[in-house]
Design a protein around this motif. Sequence first.
Motif, PDB file in Angstrom:
ATOM      1  N   HIS A  32      41.445  37.574  29.900  1.00 18.05           N
ATOM      2  CA  HIS A  32      42.402  38.607  29.479  1.00 18.05           C
ATOM      3  C   HIS A  32      42.787  39.529  30.640  1.00 18.05           C
ATOM      4  CE1 HIS A  32      44.490  41.380  26.898  1.00 18.05           C
ATOM      5  NE2 HIS A  32      43.694  42.371  27.226  1.00 18.05           N
ATOM      6  N   ALA A  33      41.901  39.671  31.620  1.00 18.01           N
ATOM      7  CA  ALA A  33      42.184  40.551  32.763  1.00 18.01           C
ATOM      8  C   ALA A  33      43.517  40.232  33.425  1.00 18.01           C
ATOM      9  CB  ALA A  33      41.057  40.430  33.794  1.00 18.01           C
ATOM     10  N   TYR A  34      43.877  38.953  33.467  1.00 23.18           N
ATOM     11  CA  TYR A  34      45.104  38.549  34.143  1.00 23.18           C
ATOM     12  C   TYR A  34      46.342  38.763  33.289  1.00 23.18           C
ATOM     13  CZ  TYR A  34      41.842  36.407  37.386  1.00 23.18           C
ATOM     14  OH  TYR A  34      40.825  36.197  38.293  1.00 23.18           O
ATOM     15  N   TYR A  35      46.148  39.177  32.028  1.00 26.74           N
ATOM     16  CA  TYR A  35      47.264  39.357  31.100  1.00 26.74           C
ATOM     17  C   TYR A  35      47.389  40.798  30.610  1.00 26.74           C
ATOM     18  CZ  TYR A  35      46.956  34.364  31.359  1.00 26.74           C
ATOM     19  OH  TYR A  35      46.914  33.081  31.843  1.00 26.74           O
ATOM     20  N   LEU A  41      43.996  43.175  38.049  1.00 24.30           N
ATOM     21  CA  LEU A  41      44.100  41.729  38.228  1.00 24.30           C
ATOM     22  C   LEU A  41      45.310  41.126  37.529  1.00 24.30           C
ATOM     23  CD1 LEU A  41      40.343  40.719  37.799  1.00 24.30           C
ATOM     24  CD2 LEU A  41      41.656  40.797  39.922  1.00 24.30           C
ATOM     25  N   TYR A  42      46.109  41.934  36.861  1.00 18.92           N
ATOM     26  CA  TYR A  42      47.268  41.426  36.117  1.00 18.92           C
ATOM     27  C   TYR A  42      48.098  40.486  36.978  1.00 18.92           C
ATOM     28  CZ  TYR A  42      51.688  41.518  33.525  1.00 18.92           C
ATOM     29  OH  TYR A  42      52.836  41.172  32.850  1.00 18.92           O
ATOM     30  N   THR A 145      42.931  23.237  36.111  1.00 26.47           N
ATOM     31  CA  THR A 145      43.938  24.223  35.748  1.00 26.47           C
ATOM     32  C   THR A 145      43.273  25.592  35.880  1.00 26.47           C
ATOM     33  OG1 THR A 145      43.321  24.291  33.398  1.00 26.47           O
ATOM     34  CG2 THR A 145      44.891  22.597  34.056  1.00 26.47           C
ATOM     35  N   GLY A 146      44.055  26.668  35.937  1.00 29.18           N
ATOM     36  CA  GLY A 146      43.382  27.956  35.925  1.00 29.18           C
ATOM     37  C   GLY A 146      43.987  29.030  36.798  1.00 29.18           C
ATOM     38  N   LEU A 147      43.198  30.076  36.965  1.00 25.61           N
ATOM     39  CA  LEU A 147      43.585  31.286  37.695  1.00 25.61           C
ATOM     40  C   LEU A 147      42.467  31.688  38.652  1.00 25.61           C
ATOM     41  CD1 LEU A 147      44.758  33.345  34.568  1.00 25.61           C
ATOM     42  CD2 LEU A 147      46.137  31.777  35.954  1.00 25.61           C
ATOM     43  N   ASP A 176      49.207  32.545  39.813  1.00 21.44           N
ATOM     44  CA  ASP A 176      48.821  33.576  40.776  1.00 21.44           C
ATOM     45  C   ASP A 176      49.756  34.756  40.607  1.00 21.44           C
ATOM     46  OD1 ASP A 176      47.560  34.768  43.129  1.00 21.44           O
ATOM     47  OD2 ASP A 176      47.030  32.718  43.681  1.00 21.44           O
ATOM     48  N   ARG A 177      49.397  35.869  41.226  1.00 23.75           N
ATOM     49  CA  ARG A 177      50.205  37.083  41.068  1.00 23.75           C
ATOM     50  C   ARG A 177      51.505  37.033  41.857  1.00 23.75           C
ATOM     51  NH1 ARG A 177      47.553  41.907  41.768  1.00 23.75           N
ATOM     52  NH2 ARG A 177      45.579  40.946  41.243  1.00 23.75           N
ATOM     53  N   HIS A 178      51.606  36.110  42.821  1.00 23.15           N
ATOM     54  CA  HIS A 178      52.792  36.018  43.661  1.00 23.15           C
ATOM     55  C   HIS A 178      53.039  34.548  43.995  1.00 23.15           C
ATOM     56  CE1 HIS A 178      55.392  36.387  47.206  1.00 23.15           C
ATOM     57  NE2 HIS A 178      55.671  37.613  46.780  1.00 23.15           N
ATOM     58  N   PRO A 179      54.300  34.105  44.001  1.00 24.93           N
ATOM     59  CA  PRO A 179      54.571  32.693  44.267  1.00 24.93           C
ATOM     60  C   PRO A 179      54.196  32.241  45.675  1.00 24.93           C
ATOM     61  CG  PRO A 179      56.628  33.955  44.105  1.00 24.93           C
ATOM     62  CD  PRO A 179      55.525  34.847  43.630  1.00 24.93           C
ATOM     63  N   GLY A 180      54.152  33.170  46.636  1.00 24.62           N
ATOM     64  CA  GLY A 180      53.813  32.784  48.003  1.00 24.62           C
ATOM     65  C   GLY A 180      52.425  32.188  48.125  1.00 24.62           C
ATOM     66  N   PRO A 181      51.366  32.928  47.768  1.00 29.33           N
ATOM     67  CA  PRO A 181      50.019  32.356  47.801  1.00 29.33           C
ATOM     68  C   PRO A 181      49.867  31.149  46.886  1.00 29.33           C
ATOM     69  CG  PRO A 181      49.909  34.747  47.662  1.00 29.33           C
ATOM     70  CD  PRO A 181      51.346  34.373  47.462  1.00 29.33           C
ATOM     71  N   HIS A 182      50.514  31.175  45.744  1.00 24.62           N
ATOM     72  CA  HIS A 182      50.451  30.046  44.815  1.00 24.62           C
ATOM     73  C   HIS A 182      50.944  28.768  45.482  1.00 24.62           C
ATOM     74  CE1 HIS A 182      50.909  27.794  41.052  1.00 24.62           C
ATOM     75  NE2 HIS A 182      52.185  27.589  41.356  1.00 24.62           N
ATOM     76  N   GLU A 183      52.140  28.820  46.030  1.00 23.38           N
ATOM     77  CA  GLU A 183      52.729  27.626  46.635  1.00 23.38           C
ATOM     78  C   GLU A 183      51.978  27.202  47.902  1.00 23.38           C
ATOM     79  OE1 GLU A 183      54.876  25.710  45.320  1.00 23.38           O
ATOM     80  OE2 GLU A 183      55.452  26.985  43.633  1.00 23.38           O
TER      81      GLU A 183
END
Length: 217
Positions: A32-35, A41-42, A145-147, A176-183
């Motif tokens: 829930h922290a990410y939501y 951590l949102y 899968t995951g965060l 992730d919180r930003h597409p840069g680190p995600h990609e």
Amino acid sequence: MAEDLGDNYARAYGKKAGFGARPALVMVDFAHAYYDPDCPLYGGQGCIDALASALRIRAKCREVGVPVILTEVSLHPSGLDGGRFLQKAKPLDAFIQGRATAAFAQGLAPEADELVISKQYPSAFFGTSLASTLTAAGIDQVILTGLTTSGCVRASCVDSMSHGFITTVVSDACGDRHPGPHEANLFDMNAKYADVVDEAEILAFLDALAVTRAAAE
């Protein structure tokens, strides 16, 4: 003329790991922290979309008999077992036992036959029984899968490969919180440690696996 980055990596790391015969789905830290917009951590839309994708994959895994394992970060109220990780990343106190932010995200209540792995560090494998559990069950492939993509997913990916599992990371089901680190992290994992596939590809694999298993019965 500088060589294109994609061409450079394809030449060096272009091999595919492929799929296994006995996969398991590992859903990393959908908490829930990410939501919660009030939590540091949102993760915003990237994490929202990842959960929706992961839930669809989970449903397919349950339909075809692929084991589902969930992980959670669970810290003692004192924070002592958070060690250097909590010392460095203070927002991790969102995972202290009993806090609402430590609970699974809405829509992800574990089923009775789904194993929950509690951890204190980034990797789902570090300091847990996950590797031995998968090995004892004859699992040869981990579907991840995951965060978050740049944090616990990447750490779990490296350790999954290091423990000898074919590792498949589902890009749509990681956030992730930003597409840069995600990609960037998807790119790197795909180059060196795992195959990164999209949701449609993993669902097609699971459907094909079900057909293969049915034919063998």
